[in-house]
Every structure is written in structure tokens, then in C-alpha cells.
Design a protein around this motif. Structure first.
Motif, PDB file in Angstrom:
ATOM      1  N   ASN A 200       1.203  -1.118   0.498  1.00  0.00           N
ATOM      2  CA  ASN A 200      -0.327  -0.051  -0.063  1.00  0.00           C
ATOM      3  C   ASN A 200       0.927   1.363   0.272  1.00  0.00           C
ATOM      4  O   ASN A 200       1.399   1.823   0.767  1.00  0.00           O
ATOM      5  N   LEU A 201       1.638   1.768  -1.584  1.00  0.00           N
ATOM      6  CA  LEU A 201       1.922   3.058  -1.397  1.00  0.00           C
ATOM      7  C   LEU A 201       1.628   4.021  -0.907  1.00  0.00           C
ATOM      8  O   LEU A 201       2.736   5.005  -0.257  1.00  0.00           O
ATOM      9  N   SER A 202       0.420   5.050   0.021  1.00  0.00           N
ATOM     10  CA  SER A 202      -0.232   5.747   0.216  1.00  0.00           C
ATOM     11  C   SER A 202       0.069   5.749   1.637  1.00  0.00           C
ATOM     12  O   SER A 202       0.424   6.310   2.061  1.00  0.00           O
ATOM     13  N   ALA A 203       0.080   4.398   2.325  1.00  0.00           N
ATOM     14  CA  ALA A 203      -0.222   4.685   3.433  1.00  0.00           C
ATOM     15  C   ALA A 203       1.536   4.229   3.818  1.00  0.00           C
ATOM     16  O   ALA A 203       2.555   4.474   5.201  1.00  0.00           O
TER      17      ALA A 203
ATOM     18  N   LEU B 101      12.052   6.741  -5.445  1.00  0.00           N
ATOM     19  CA  LEU B 101      10.910   6.372  -6.538  1.00  0.00           C
ATOM     20  C   LEU B 101       9.783   5.648  -6.027  1.00  0.00           C
ATOM     21  O   LEU B 101       9.058   6.069  -7.220  1.00  0.00           O
ATOM     22  N   TYR B 102      10.577   4.256  -5.944  1.00  0.00           N
ATOM     23  CA  TYR B 102       8.761   3.531  -6.663  1.00  0.00           C
ATOM     24  C   TYR B 102       7.672   4.227  -4.773  1.00  0.00           C
ATOM     25  O   TYR B 102       6.618   3.653  -6.051  1.00  0.00           O
ATOM     26  N   ILE B 103       8.589   4.350  -3.715  1.00  0.00           N
ATOM     27  CA  ILE B 103       7.261   4.437  -2.899  1.00  0.00           C
ATOM     28  C   ILE B 103       6.360   6.112  -3.283  1.00  0.00           C
ATOM     29  O   ILE B 103       5.291   6.142  -3.155  1.00  0.00           O
ATOM     30  N   ASP B 104       7.396   6.702  -4.236  1.00  0.00           N
ATOM     31  CA  ASP B 104       6.292   7.727  -4.253  1.00  0.00           C
ATOM     32  C   ASP B 104       5.796   7.519  -5.874  1.00  0.00           C
ATOM     33  O   ASP B 104       4.851   9.032  -6.138  1.00  0.00           O
TER      34      ASP B 104
ATOM     35  N   GLU C  76      14.781  -6.629  -7.423  1.00  0.00           N
ATOM     36  CA  GLU C  76      14.954  -6.320  -6.563  1.00  0.00           C
ATOM     37  C   GLU C  76      14.847  -5.384  -5.932  1.00  0.00           C
ATOM     38  O   GLU C  76      15.227  -4.948  -4.703  1.00  0.00           O
ATOM     39  N   VAL C  77      14.623  -4.290  -6.797  1.00  0.00           N
ATOM     40  CA  VAL C  77      13.671  -2.621  -6.315  1.00  0.00           C
ATOM     41  C   VAL C  77      12.046  -3.778  -5.512  1.00  0.00           C
ATOM     42  O   VAL C  77      12.649  -3.273  -4.029  1.00  0.00           O
ATOM     43  N   ILE C  78      11.495  -3.898  -6.068  1.00  0.00           N
ATOM     44  CA  ILE C  78      10.135  -4.339  -4.784  1.00  0.00           C
ATOM     45  C   ILE C  78      11.044  -5.426  -3.597  1.00  0.00           C
ATOM     46  O   ILE C  78      10.269  -4.840  -2.668  1.00  0.00           O
ATOM     47  N   ARG C  79      11.582  -6.353  -3.623  1.00  0.00           N
ATOM     48  CA  ARG C  79      12.543  -6.939  -2.724  1.00  0.00           C
ATOM     49  C   ARG C  79      13.075  -5.852  -1.485  1.00  0.00           C
ATOM     50  O   ARG C  79      12.657  -6.268  -0.282  1.00  0.00           O
TER      51      ARG C  79
ATOM     52  N   SER D 280       9.473  -2.205   4.200  1.00  0.00           N
ATOM     53  CA  SER D 280       8.580  -2.381   5.349  1.00  0.00           C
ATOM     54  C   SER D 280       8.188  -2.765   6.275  1.00  0.00           C
ATOM     55  O   SER D 280       6.943  -3.840   6.690  1.00  0.00           O
ATOM     56  N   ASP D 281       8.590  -4.051   6.443  1.00  0.00           N
ATOM     57  CA  ASP D 281       9.029  -5.759   7.039  1.00  0.00           C
ATOM     58  C   ASP D 281       9.268  -4.561   8.564  1.00  0.00           C
ATOM     59  O   ASP D 281      10.062  -3.839   9.303  1.00  0.00           O
TER      60      ASP D 281
END
Length: 633
Positions: A6-9, A42-45, A62-65, A71-72
Motif C-alpha cells: 500500500n504505497l499511500s500508507a 522513487l518507487y514509493i513516490d 530487486e527494487v520490489i524486494r 516495510s518489514d
């Protein structure tokens, strides 16, 4: 499949992530970290993984990981944040697969910790190693129903590395359990080093707190013995003990005592304390290379305000000689000071005096021939027994060296005193008004008898046996000297005052403390001065050789002769022989002075008013009684 993010959170949570200090990072680590941080931000934005990959050079997967790692949740329930981006960050507290395994099987974690930290409900094995624990861990996983294709059994090492990292992390978190896996000495040291506010006392006034401890000098001396051919040769003896009293505020050594015996006792402790209070007396060095510094090197010699100065608190260790009831009584009642015993086997509580001993050895005895070094593998150790004989190092040499080294130490710069000397600091503080307590003249007799002790006895004798009142002490009878003790004291309790340096005579007191008489030992015990240690050593020899010794009157002469015979084979025996010879020589000098004084003060029966040199030499060569019988005095 990983859970959807959930990027907004996550954007709101990102504002709570702590920034890392880039200045302390290595350039390689910082470069990789900043690259990863840019990709995650950049990904979270809202940028797609493919475009993030184009800008940062990190693959989309790798970015997703990395975002998932940030976030863990950790064990505190918070997100790992940017610190999860550090390369090779294996020591982080992120809840990885191993921790999640324990969340799914809570009893498994208790099983692992119970076995590792020695919980008796899980094992009776002490300090189980991780390899053995892993075997039990694997068996427990199978018992709980974990399949071969599931974590951790699916791994090649069956989770050994993960278990190892987990336990090492728990050791740091669970200190009270982890320290139980250490040695007893480490546990004792750990118990006295705590966190929070320190309650250690740091005095600034001289003679407020002193520390006392004993140290076996790292140097062997030699003694003269007679071999089977009647030749006098030198052979190595035992090492001597040094007992010092140090002022904590100024680091000055205010007094000390030496002991040539195998171990020191309560009398040596009291002797050191007595020497710390009574004004120091300079010795005449037999070696021209040893000299006192200009201020004589001891507080009572260069600071008049410290003569007969007593201390408020004395810190001791838990050695039996220090715990003796007589020592505690003399300190509390005689000197009126407080005794402070440190923790068992923890010299850190007396670190100042322990540091002095290291300084004394490294700067003094370790630089001389005959040194034993700090341990048997010390490269300074070069056959010390042979060198002690070769250079004829005597016990008196050791004593003179100690006197010289302590005087030099008291005049040497100390880092804890801003490179001032202990005597400089003591003089400045005393002159500034920090005056120590001075023992009044009326109480100094108590200090003079500090090493003495009292013993309770029953006075024996009577008309039926035809014996005058006597008492027994250390297996020897003591009779009164030139005084008739009333027979009313026979069978009653009395007290004797003993000087441990000479037990050839004692003083007798009744239960009210009234002096009754001087008591002298019967036979050779009363003719020769000897210490209580020598007396007990002779009695010990008697008990081992009942066939060769009288059951009631062991003779010091035979004991000394026995020591001479064994001296070439036993270092302890030749040490005792040397001590007895020294005590005998000292007493002969005392008797010689007494004879000389009595001769000068006596009146001759003939018309001559003075003795010739030949007559004086003859009188000095015999005892007072013999000279009197021959009519010379």
C-alpha cells in the motif's frame, strides 16, 4: 507471493524512518546505500519498477524486494526503514523467516532458548554447544510436523546458520542468562560492572580512604646453608610477600610490610597498617646505588602533618588473613576506622593498589636478574633460581629494593594526578586545609601494640602437685618471672597478651584487665626469641617425627639443625632456617646491648671503677646469668 504494498500508507510511514549518518560510512557502503535509497524512494513516490531500474541500475525485482525489506516489521513492531538497505546487514532485527518460524511455533523458541541457556525443564546439560542444539532443534521441528520441503528443513544446512545467528543475537539481548554460560570468574566480574549511576567513592582528602593488599614479589632470593661437607653455600629460597597500604586520593604508598614466609597472615596485615600510621623510619642502604630522593620518599618524612595520621576507611579483599576477627577488631576499635571488604575474587574493586603492583614489577623487579616474570612463560624469566644464587641476592636485598622503589614511586608523575607526583598532591591538599586525623599521644600506646593479640587461658598449678601457677600456650608452659602469682588465680580464667614477633614471653592479665606478671616459656623456648610462625613450624615438625622429638619439649636447636640438613633439597626449609638465624642474631644484639648497659651502671665489689677491654669482651660473649655467677657483674 509477496504481499501487495500500500504505497499511500507507506509514504506516511516513510516520514518516520530514521536517516542514517553518511559521514561514518565507508565510500563503497555509502555509494551502494544511496543507490538503494534512491530506488526505494522513487518507487514509493509512484514511479514504476521498470523506470526506477532505468534510473538506478537496480533490477525491477530487486527494487520490489528492497521496498519489502524496508516495510518489514522488527521485534518492536516498527518498520525496519532505511537501515534495511545497508549491504550485508545480517545483524538487523528484522523479523525474517527464522523469527516468523517461532511466531508460527511458539513452543519451538522456548525449546531452543531453554536448551541453550540451561533451563532444567529442557536439559540437564551445562553449556550445550550450538551443534548439539541444532540436532535437537531439527528433531523438534520434525516432531512439530514441519515437512522436509518447508523452512528450515528445506535448506541445505537445515537452518544451522540461521540458528547460530539467532542465538548470538539473543546472547546480547538476554545478558543475565548469557553470563551464566561464562566462567565463575567472569560472572563475578560481570556482577560488579553495572549500568546507570556509579556509586563508587572518589575521595579527594588524603587519608580518607586507603586500600590494602598483598602481592608476591616476582623475584627469588637466596640464603646461605651448610651442605653435607660442612661447606657454606647459597641456595634459592621462596619468594617474599609485600603488603602495602595506599592512599586512594593521592595514590601515595603510606606504609608497607614484608613477609618471607610462604604466605602472609593477619599479623603481617596489622604490621603494614601499623607502619602506615607510625612515622616512617629510614633504613641504611647496604648498596651505594640505592638512595632516598631529596624529600625521603614517604609522606611522614616530608610532610610533618602526616606523622601519626590515621585513616577513615580501609578497603580490603576477602583473604582469610584480612577477615580474621582480630584484624577487624583492631581496625574498628583500635584505629576507629571503617572496614570495606570488596567482592570475592574481584580485584577490580581495589584496582588502584593492583595497578601499583604492576608498576612496581614492570619498572623494578622485572628489570633485574632473578626475576620470575609475571608468569612461567614470560620471556623475562631466565632461570631465576640460578641467577639468585649467582648474584647472591638476599632477603635483605629484596627489602632494600622495595624501600627504594616505593620512595621513587611516591615521587613519580602519575597520569591520574595530571602528571603530578603523589607526594606533591598530598602536600598541596593538606596545606589547603584537608588535614587528616592525628592519633593523640595518649592513644599511641594502642597503636604501638596494634600487632599484639590476646588469648584466653586457664591458670594451672596448686599445692597438691607442688607447682607454682603456670599456663600452657602453643604446647609450652609459661611461668612468672620474679613475681609470685597469688594461688587464688589457679583454676580461673586469665588473659595473655602475645607479641607475634616474639612468643618467648607473654604478659598475664586477670579478667578485669589488671596486669599480673610477665610469663616466660620453659626450656629453650624461653631462652631464644622466636616468632609465632617459627614456633608453630617447630611444633608441626614434632607431630611428624614423634620418634625423634620429645612429646613435651620440642627443641628449636634440633628443628634448626633439621632445616639445615634439608636446606639443600627444600626451598621452604632453607627459608625457615634463614628466618630463625635472623631472629637469633637480632636477639643476641639486644642481649649484648642489655649486658653493656648493666655493666656500665653496676658497681664492682673490688677497688677498680672500670672494666678492661679484655673483661668487657668476656662479658659480652656470655649471658647475664653466666657473667653474674662468675662475679664479673
Amino acid at each position: 507471493m509477496p504481499e501487495k504494498i500500500n504505497l499511500s500508507a507507506l509514504r506516511e510511514k516513510r516520514d518516520t524512518w530514521s536517516e542514517l549518518n553518511l559521514e561514518v560510512m565507508d565510500e563503497d557502503v555509502k555509494s551502494k546505500y544511496l543507490q538503494r535509497k534512491k530506488a526505494v524512494d522513487l518507487y514509493i513516490d509512484g514511479m514504476s519498477p521498470s523506470k526506477v531500474s532505468e534510473q538506478t541500475g537496480i533490477s525491477s525485482g530487486e527494487v520490489i524486494r528492497l521496498v519489502h525489506r524496508c516495510s518489514d516489521l522488527n521485534k518492536s513492531g516498527n518498520m525496519a526503514g532505511y537501515k534495511a538497505l545497508l549491504p550485508n546487514n545480517r545483524t538487523s532485527d528484522i523479523l525474517g523467516k527464522f523469527n516468523k518460524l517461532f511466531l508460527e511455533y511458539p513452543t519451538l523458541e522456548s525449546f531452543v532458548l531453554g536448551n541453550y541457556f540451561g533451563d532444567k525443564h529442557y536439559t540437564l546439560e551445562h553449556n550445550m554447544n550450538i551443534r548439539s542444539l541444532h540436532t535437537k532443534f531439527r528433531e523438534e521441528c520434525i516432531r512439530l510436523g514441519i515437512q522436509d520441503y518447508e523452512y528450515p528443513l528445506c535448506l541445505k544446512d537445515n537452518g544451522y546458520d540461521a540458528l547460530y545467528r539467532y542465538l548470538k543475537r539473543k546472547e546480547k539481548e538476554m545478558q543475565q542468562l548469557a553470563i551464566k554460560r561464562a566462567t565463575k570468574t567472569s560472572q563475578q566480574h560481570f556482577a560488579i560492572t553495572s549500568y546507570g549511576e556509579s556509586y563508587n567513592i572518589n575521595p579527594i582528602a588524603p587519608y580518607n580512604i586507603v586500600q590494602l593488599d598483598g602481592h608476591k614479589i616476582d623475584m627469588i632470593y637466596s640464603v646461605e646453608v651448610e651442605n653435607e661437607h660442612g661447606e657454606v653455600i647459597r641456595m634459592p629460597a621462596t619468594r617474599a610477600w609485600l603488603i602495602t597500604v595506599m592512599d586512594v586520593a593521592t595514590r601515595a604508598i603510606i606504609g608497607y610490610a614484608m613477609s618471607p614466609y610462604e604466605n602472609y597472615n593477619q599479623h603481617d596485615v596489622l604490621q603494614a597498617i601499623y607502619n602506615a600510621i607510625k612515622p616512617h623510619k629510614k633504613i641504611n642502604f647496604s648498596h651505594e646505588s640505592l638512595k632516598y630522593p631529596e624529600n625521603d620518599g614517604f609522606p611522614s618524612l616530608c610532610i610533618p602533618e602526616t606523622k601519626w595520621a590515621a585513616f577513615d576507611v580501609i578497603m580490603l579483599d576477602n583473604a582469610k588473613s584480612h577477615l580474621a576477627q582480630n584484624v577487624i577488631y583492631k581496625l574498628n576499635e583500635g584505629i576507629k576506622c571503617v572496614t570495606n571488604f570488596g567482592s570475592v575474587a574481584t580485584p577490580e574493586t581495589r584496582g588502584i593498589v593492583e595497578r601499583f603492583f604492576r608498576t612496581l614489577e614492570m619498572g623494578g623487579f622485572h628489570r633485574l636478574p632473578g626475576t620470575t616474570g609475571s608468569h612461567i612463560y614470560d620471556n623475562k624469566r631466565n632461570n631465576p633460581e640460578k641467577e639468585a644464587v649467582k648474584y647472591e641476592i638476599s632477603y635483605n636485598d629484596i627489602c632494600e629494593l622495595v624501600e627504594y622503589l616505593i620512595a621513587e614511586y611516591n615521587n613519580s608523575a602519575h597520569s591520574k594526578l595530571e602528571n603530578q607526583t603523589p607526594l606533591q598532591v598530598m602536600a598541596r591538599r593538606i596545606h589547603a586545609g584537608m588535614q587528616p586525623y592525628i592519633v593523640p599521644v595518649s592513644q599511641r600506646q594502642t597503636i604501638e601494640k596494634l600487632t599484639y593479640f590476646t588469648e584466653e587461658r586457664i591458670l594451672r598449678g596448686g599445692y597438691k602437685t607442688g607447682t607454682r601457677p603456670y599456663l600452657s600456650y602453643l604446647g609450652v608452659r609459661y611461668h612468672a618471672v620474679d613475681v609470685q602469682i597469688p594461688m587464688q588465680y589457679v583454676g580461673k580464667k586469665v588473659y595473655i597478651e602475645v607479641n607475634p614477633e616474639d612468643v618467648s614471653h607473654v604478659k598475664l592479665y586477670d579478667t578485669q584487665g589488671i596486669f599480673l606478671a610477665d610469663m616466660i616459656a620453659t626450656g629453650e623456648w624461653g631462652k631464644r626469641p622466636h616468632s609465632i610462625k617459627t614456633h608453630k613450624a617447630a611444633l608441626k615438625r614434632k607431630s611428624k617425627n614423634l620418634d625423634n622429638n620429645s612429646l613435651f619439649t620440642p627443641h628449636l636447636t634440633e628443628f634448626e639443625e633439621d632445616l639445615r640438613k634439608n636446606a639443600k633439597n627444600s626451598r621452604r626449609d632453607r627459608t625457615f632456617a634463614n628466618i630463625m638465624q635472623k631472629e637469633n642474631c637480632e636477639k643476641k644484639e639486644e642481649v649484648k646491648r642489655m649486658n653493656s648497659n648493666k655493666v656500665k651502671n653496676s658497681k664492682r665489689s673490688n677497688t677498680h671503677n672500670e672494666y678492661s677491654k679484655e673483661e668487657m669482651a668476656l662479658i659480652d660473649s656470655m649471658s647475664i646469668e653466666e657473667a653474674y655467677r662468675k662475679g664479673l657483674i
